[in-house]
Design a protein around this motif. Structure first.
Motif, mmCIF file in Angstrom:
data_model
loop_
_atom_site.group_PDB
_atom_site.id
_atom_site.type_symbol
_atom_site.label_atom_id
_atom_site.label_comp_id
_atom_site.label_asym_id
_atom_site.label_seq_id
_atom_site.Cartn_x
_atom_site.Cartn_y
_atom_site.Cartn_z
ATOM 1 N N SER A 73 0.821 -1.216 0.000
ATOM 2 C CA SER A 73 0.000 0.000 0.000
ATOM 3 C C SER A 73 0.854 1.265 0.000
ATOM 4 C CB SER A 73 -0.904 0.004 1.228
ATOM 5 O OG SER A 73 -0.102 0.026 2.389
ATOM 6 N N GLY A 74 2.138 1.109 0.200
ATOM 7 C CA GLY A 74 3.003 2.283 0.230
ATOM 8 C C GLY A 74 2.952 3.040 1.542
ATOM 9 N N ALA A 75 2.554 2.373 2.615
ATOM 10 C CA ALA A 75 2.530 3.038 3.921
ATOM 11 C C ALA A 75 3.966 3.231 4.400
ATOM 12 C CB ALA A 75 1.741 2.211 4.928
ATOM 13 N N GLU A 76 4.247 4.426 4.914
ATOM 14 C CA GLU A 76 5.608 4.694 5.371
ATOM 15 C C GLU A 76 5.823 4.314 6.832
ATOM 16 O OE1 GLU A 76 3.943 8.330 3.570
ATOM 17 O OE2 GLU A 76 5.903 9.063 4.224
ATOM 18 N N ALA A 77 4.703 4.176 7.543
ATOM 19 C CA ALA A 77 4.819 3.893 8.974
ATOM 20 C C ALA A 77 3.633 3.048 9.418
ATOM 21 C CB ALA A 77 4.848 5.201 9.760
ATOM 22 N N VAL A 78 3.804 2.348 10.544
ATOM 23 C CA VAL A 78 2.727 1.511 11.086
ATOM 24 C C VAL A 78 2.440 1.920 12.518
ATOM 25 C CG1 VAL A 78 2.104 -0.834 11.804
ATOM 26 C CG2 VAL A 78 3.233 -0.471 9.600
ATOM 27 N N HIS A 79 1.170 2.187 12.785
ATOM 28 C CA HIS A 79 0.756 2.438 14.165
ATOM 29 C C HIS A 79 0.146 1.153 14.698
ATOM 30 C CE1 HIS A 79 -0.789 4.096 17.791
ATOM 31 N NE2 HIS A 79 -0.536 5.346 17.448
ATOM 32 N N PRO A 80 0.677 0.635 15.822
ATOM 33 C CA PRO A 80 0.188 -0.654 16.306
ATOM 34 C C PRO A 80 -0.992 -0.556 17.269
ATOM 35 C CG PRO A 80 2.068 -0.001 17.605
ATOM 36 C CD PRO A 80 1.825 1.117 16.617
ATOM 37 N N GLY A 81 -1.411 0.666 17.660
ATOM 38 C CA GLY A 81 -2.476 0.784 18.666
ATOM 39 C C GLY A 81 -2.020 0.210 19.993
ATOM 40 N N TYR A 82 -2.957 -0.423 20.734
ATOM 41 C CA TYR A 82 -2.555 -1.142 21.962
ATOM 42 C C TYR A 82 -2.973 -2.594 21.791
ATOM 43 C CZ TYR A 82 -7.447 -0.016 23.070
ATOM 44 O OH TYR A 82 -8.800 0.143 23.008
ATOM 45 N N GLY A 83 -2.410 -3.477 22.605
ATOM 46 C CA GLY A 83 -2.689 -4.907 22.441
ATOM 47 C C GLY A 83 -2.018 -5.420 21.177
ATOM 48 N N PHE A 84 -2.488 -6.546 20.655
ATOM 49 C CA PHE A 84 -1.933 -7.159 19.435
ATOM 50 C C PHE A 84 -0.403 -7.033 19.361
ATOM 51 C CE2 PHE A 84 -6.404 -6.247 17.863
ATOM 52 C CZ PHE A 84 -6.818 -7.561 17.983
ATOM 53 N N ILE A 103 5.551 3.230 14.736
ATOM 54 C CA ILE A 103 5.121 4.382 15.535
ATOM 55 C C ILE A 103 5.041 3.920 16.984
ATOM 56 C CG2 ILE A 103 3.380 6.181 15.859
ATOM 57 C CD1 ILE A 103 2.707 5.743 12.830
ATOM 58 N N GLY A 104 6.200 3.936 17.593
ATOM 59 C CA GLY A 104 6.346 3.433 18.958
ATOM 60 C C GLY A 104 7.796 3.539 19.334
ATOM 61 N N PRO A 105 8.138 2.992 20.507
ATOM 62 C CA PRO A 105 9.511 3.152 20.995
ATOM 63 C C PRO A 105 10.503 2.285 20.232
ATOM 64 C CG PRO A 105 8.266 1.766 22.463
ATOM 65 C CD PRO A 105 7.297 2.259 21.444
ATOM 66 N N PRO A 106 11.805 2.514 20.447
ATOM 67 C CA PRO A 106 12.813 1.671 19.808
ATOM 68 C C PRO A 106 12.735 0.239 20.335
ATOM 69 C CG PRO A 106 13.809 3.600 20.891
ATOM 70 C CD PRO A 106 12.391 3.563 21.298
ATOM 71 N N VAL A 107 13.214 -0.681 19.510
ATOM 72 C CA VAL A 107 13.166 -2.104 19.859
ATOM 73 C C VAL A 107 13.768 -2.361 21.252
ATOM 74 C CG1 VAL A 107 14.030 -4.387 19.215
ATOM 75 C CG2 VAL A 107 13.229 -2.804 17.440
ATOM 76 N N ASN A 267 16.353 4.923 27.055
ATOM 77 C CA ASN A 267 16.400 5.698 25.800
ATOM 78 C C ASN A 267 15.058 5.666 25.079
ATOM 79 O OD1 ASN A 267 19.160 6.314 26.119
ATOM 80 N ND2 ASN A 267 19.644 4.232 25.392
ATOM 81 N N TYR A 268 14.063 6.014 25.836
ATOM 82 C CA TYR A 268 12.705 5.887 25.323
ATOM 83 C C TYR A 268 12.385 6.913 24.242
ATOM 84 C CZ TYR A 268 7.990 4.187 25.476
ATOM 85 O OH TYR A 268 6.820 3.597 25.121
ATOM 86 N N GLU A 269 11.473 6.545 23.338
ATOM 87 C CA GLU A 269 10.917 7.488 22.351
ATOM 88 C C GLU A 269 9.419 7.231 22.229
ATOM 89 O OE1 GLU A 269 12.881 6.866 18.592
ATOM 90 O OE2 GLU A 269 14.847 7.117 19.525
ATOM 91 N N GLY A 270 8.666 8.285 22.064
ATOM 92 C CA GLY A 270 7.238 8.144 21.849
ATOM 93 C C GLY A 270 6.452 8.135 23.144
ATOM 94 N N ALA A 271 5.220 7.557 23.079
ATOM 95 C CA ALA A 271 4.320 7.551 24.235
ATOM 96 C C ALA A 271 4.595 6.334 25.095
ATOM 97 C CB ALA A 271 2.871 7.514 23.754
ATOM 98 N N GLY A 272 4.646 6.546 26.400
ATOM 99 C CA GLY A 272 4.816 5.427 27.318
ATOM 100 C C GLY A 272 4.104 5.721 28.618
ATOM 101 N N THR A 273 3.859 4.685 29.380
ATOM 102 C CA THR A 273 3.208 4.864 30.670
ATOM 103 C C THR A 273 3.998 4.150 31.741
ATOM 104 O OG1 THR A 273 1.030 5.077 29.699
ATOM 105 C CG2 THR A 273 1.108 4.409 31.993
ATOM 106 N N ARG A 292 3.573 1.784 24.985
ATOM 107 C CA ARG A 292 2.586 2.003 23.926
ATOM 108 C C ARG A 292 1.618 3.088 24.388
ATOM 109 N NH1 ARG A 292 -1.338 -0.290 27.101
ATOM 110 N NH2 ARG A 292 -0.737 -2.231 28.091
ATOM 111 N N LEU A 293 0.676 3.386 23.539
ATOM 112 C CA LEU A 293 -0.417 4.270 23.922
ATOM 113 C C LEU A 293 -1.369 3.432 24.773
ATOM 114 C CD1 LEU A 293 -1.401 7.166 23.171
ATOM 115 C CD2 LEU A 293 -2.893 6.073 21.489
ATOM 116 N N GLN A 294 -1.843 3.967 25.896
ATOM 117 C CA GLN A 294 -2.736 3.197 26.759
ATOM 118 C C GLN A 294 -4.189 3.387 26.343
ATOM 119 O OE1 GLN A 294 -0.659 1.257 28.929
ATOM 120 N NE2 GLN A 294 -1.459 2.159 30.783
#
Ligand code: ADP
Length: 663
Positions: A73-84, A103-107, A267-273, A292-294
């Motif tokens: 589909s040519g998507a440049e990024a993936v948002h995983p939501g929460y869960g899964f 679209i989340g923190p580093p591995v 060395n976090y990046e993005g949303a975390g709780t 992840r996003l809660q």
């Protein structure tokens, strides 16, 4: 910023992400399972790809398939939501290998927090306070038991790979230790493929307080206030709020700073709780970090005025955090409840079914509904049974609670059991209102929260009868539908004492009802109680004045089943369908012949005194007998037919004079 993203999720969170992406002009690719062909997230997305059968393992958890779709589909990024796949390091890694942004923190950060024990080791080094306990690699039972004794009972055993409240066991005394150890180990193995355990002091009255953190790729990290998620069932959150009530400002700040330290430590990046246990004495302990996003992020959005999905997209695209710590302001109070398809009376067992009727409260800047379903959708056993999140905001907690109660009363669902009634009790409970809350809240207040409200059954039966009368009349008068069987009813107002009887069933109890109409009102008898009712019906909204009290309610009818929604009370009843009724049922028990047929018996004579419900005359048609009964107490003044007579449908059979109550 990205031009196109793929959302590797379903339900409300997929819809929620699409909404922000679209606002920012980003195209969205959805993925869906066979069960979700007609799902809302598929309809909202710009394009959507089928990725497999209903079970998550064969669809939403298929790493390779999702990456293939992203590329296609040519998507440049993936948002995983929460869960899964949201906290799946292998997924993040595979995306990177294919040049797609996660679209989340580093591995590394996901991995570091993926094990509760490894996370604790890192946090310990970073100086974040921990609950006393043992989180080492040595898994020998006697060693862990010694550690348990060192903490002092009660203790909590946790699967290091656990989540969602699974793989946890409270141990109250030494004798119970081994059995609990084995059980937690087995649960860890079967649910997470890892039986390793950690042990920690079990706090008996803790609160669950968590901090929303955000970090970018340029070394900036902030916290966006806290949330209280103490009200839980089976260690899962039921209601969340921001800010967490009753926490001294300096403790709040200390927790925020500890949370930011925790994020920096990995060395976090993005949303975390960062989740803490908060003890009565004001001390707090690191529990875990969710990378992840809660689910409950909206309460933070409503008090900070920020869109956290937008922040996630910005950070993933390499941008800097939109605000510094000093610029983050909190305003007012927000609460979120999770509306679940479940049965609170059966230990919150998940429920499934079709959302036959679904009405949500009107959204405003005070009320927000995040949902992935529409009326007619099916809640299946394949996925989480959450139907929606209802989020409210107001200037302070008390007002926000009032909003919540109102919004819950306006939330109406038929077809699936839900926790809406339970949530309404919770929101109204004095203990919750005064915030005497810890994680044992639901157990402690069981009797209050599960109290079956005393409801005036007869009153609701009278309203149900009013609804049926008006609905039938509307259908009869509907000129658009000449074939309507109800059209034969245009003689409705012929005489002032025209009476109908019907029978309504509530909780297995039958209630005979008569409805008498004159020009201005209905006189409705339920059992032996009389109600004087004036009402108008507009769609599913009934405006009624019952014995001088005016109010509105909503009613949903599904065949013979009626559900009344009034101010948080949900009342269900069913119409008793007499055997003779061919489905039209428009004349049951009236003193007119319900259909063309033959009189087979006359059970009364002129001058007889009869009581409501007494059989008066029997008619046979289409091989079925129907007894016409007295709708009220009275005197038979005339009988117009004798056995053997043929009568036309609608013909008056018997004249009955109402017995007036003697003064
Ligand atoms: P999960 O990852 O399965 O959600 P958590 O470690 O986040 O597990 O804990 C879930 C809930 O269990 C917490 O919100 C809290 O209610 C309770 N809990 C966890 N640790 C403790 C503890 N040491 N003492 C008391 N309750 C705890």
């Amino acid at each position: 910023m990205f031009n196109k993203i793929l959302i590797a999720n379903r339900g409300e969170i997929a819809c929620r992400i699409i909404q922000t992406a679209h606002r920012l002009g980003i195209k969205c690719v959805a993925v869906y399972s066979e069960a979700d062909r007609n799902a809302r997230h598929v309809a909202l997305a710009d394009e959507a790809f089928l990725i497999g059968p209903a079970p998550s393992r064969e669809s939403y958890l298929r790493v390779e398939k999702i990456i293939e779709v992203a590329k296609q589909s040519g998507a440049e990024a993936v948002h995983p939501g929460y869960g899964f796949l949201s906290e799946n390091a292998a997924f993040a890694e595979a995306l990177a290998a294919n040049g797609i942004t996660f679209i989340g923190p580093p591995v590394g950060a996901i991995e570091a927090m993926g094990s509760k024990s490894a996370a604790k080791q890192i946090m310990e080094k970073a100086g974040v306070p921990l609950v006393p306990g043992y989180h080492g690699d040595d898994q020998r039972v006697d060693l862990i038991k010694r550690e348990a004794e060192r903490c002092g009972y009660p203790v909590l055993l946790k699967a290091v790979a656990g989540g969602g409240g699974k793989g946890m066991r409270v141990v109250w005394k030494a004798e119970e230790f081994e059995a609990a150890f084995d059980a937690a180990r087995r649960e860890g193995e079967s649910s997470f493929g890892n039986g390793d355990l950690l042990v920690e002091k079990y706090l008996t009255k803790p609160r669950h307080v968590e901090l929303q953190v955000f970090a970018d790729q340029h070394g900036n990290a902030v916290y966006l206030g806290d949330r209280d998620c103490s009200v839980q069932r089976r260690h899962q959150k039921v209601i969340e709020e921001a800010p967490a009530p009753n926490i001294p400002a300096e403790v709040r700040r200390a927790m925020g700073e500890a949370a930011v330290n925790a994020a920096r430590a990995i060395n976090y990046e993005g949303a975390g709780t960062v989740e803490f246990l908060y003890d009565e004495d004001g001390s707090f302990y690191f529990m875990e970090m969710n990378t992840r996003l809660q689910v409950e992020h909206p309460v933070t959005e409503l008090v900070t005025g920020q869109d956290l999905v937008e922040w996630q997209l910005l950070v993933a695209a390499g941008g800097t955090l939109p605000l510094t710590q000093e610029q983050i302001r909190l305003d007012g109070h927000s609460l979120e409840v999770r509306v679940y398809a479940e049965d609170p009376d059966a230990d919150f067992m998940p429920a499934t079914g079709r959302l036959d009727y679904l009405r949500t409260p009107t959204e405003s800047h005070h009320v927000r509904v995040d949902t992935g379903v529409v009326e007619g959708d099916v809640v299946s056993h394949y996925y989480d049974p959450m139907i929606a999140k209802l989020i409210v905001w107001d200037e302070n907690r008390e007002q926000a609670l009032r909003r919540l109660s109102q919004a819950l009363a306006d939330y109406r669902i038929c077809g699936v059991k839900t926790n809406l009634g339970f949530l309404a009790q919770l929101a109204a409970s004095p203990a919750f209102r005064s915030f005497s809350v810890d994680t044992g809240f639901i157990d402690k207040h069981n009797s209050e929260l599960f109290r079956a409200d005393e409801i005036d059954e007869q009153r609701y039966i009278a309203l149900a009868a009013t609804y049926l009368t008006l609905a039938r009349k509307q259908q009869a008068l509907n000129p658009d539908d000449p074939s309507s069987p109800f059209n034969r009813l245009n003689d409705w107002r012929l005489n002032a004492n025209y009476a109908r009887t019907l029978e309504l069933i509530h909780a297995d109890k039958h209630h005979p009802v008569t409805v008498l109409e004159d020009d201005r009102h209905y006189l409705i008898h339920v059992d032996n109680t009389e109600y004087r009712v004036n009402a108008t019906l507009d769609g599913d909204k009934l405006d009624a004045t019952l014995n001088g009290h005016r109010f509105s309610l909503a009613i949903h009818q599904q065949e013979q089943q009626l559900t009344l929604f009034h101010d948080g009370t949900v009342f269900e009843c069913a119409r008793h369908q007499p055997q003779w009724d061919d489905g039209e049922g428009q004349h049951e028990g009236s003193l007119a012949a319900p259909m063309t047929g033959t009189v087979v018996a006359v059970l009364c004579e002129a001058g007889a005194q009869v009581k409501a419900g007494d059989g008066l005359i029997v008619i046979e048609a289409m091989k079925m007998e129907q007894t016409i009964s007295a709708p009220f107490d009275g005197t038979v003044t005339e009988v117009f037919f004798v056995p053997g007579d043929l009568v036309d449908g609608g013909a008056e059979l018997i004249a009955l004079e109402r017995m007036e109550a003697k003064a």
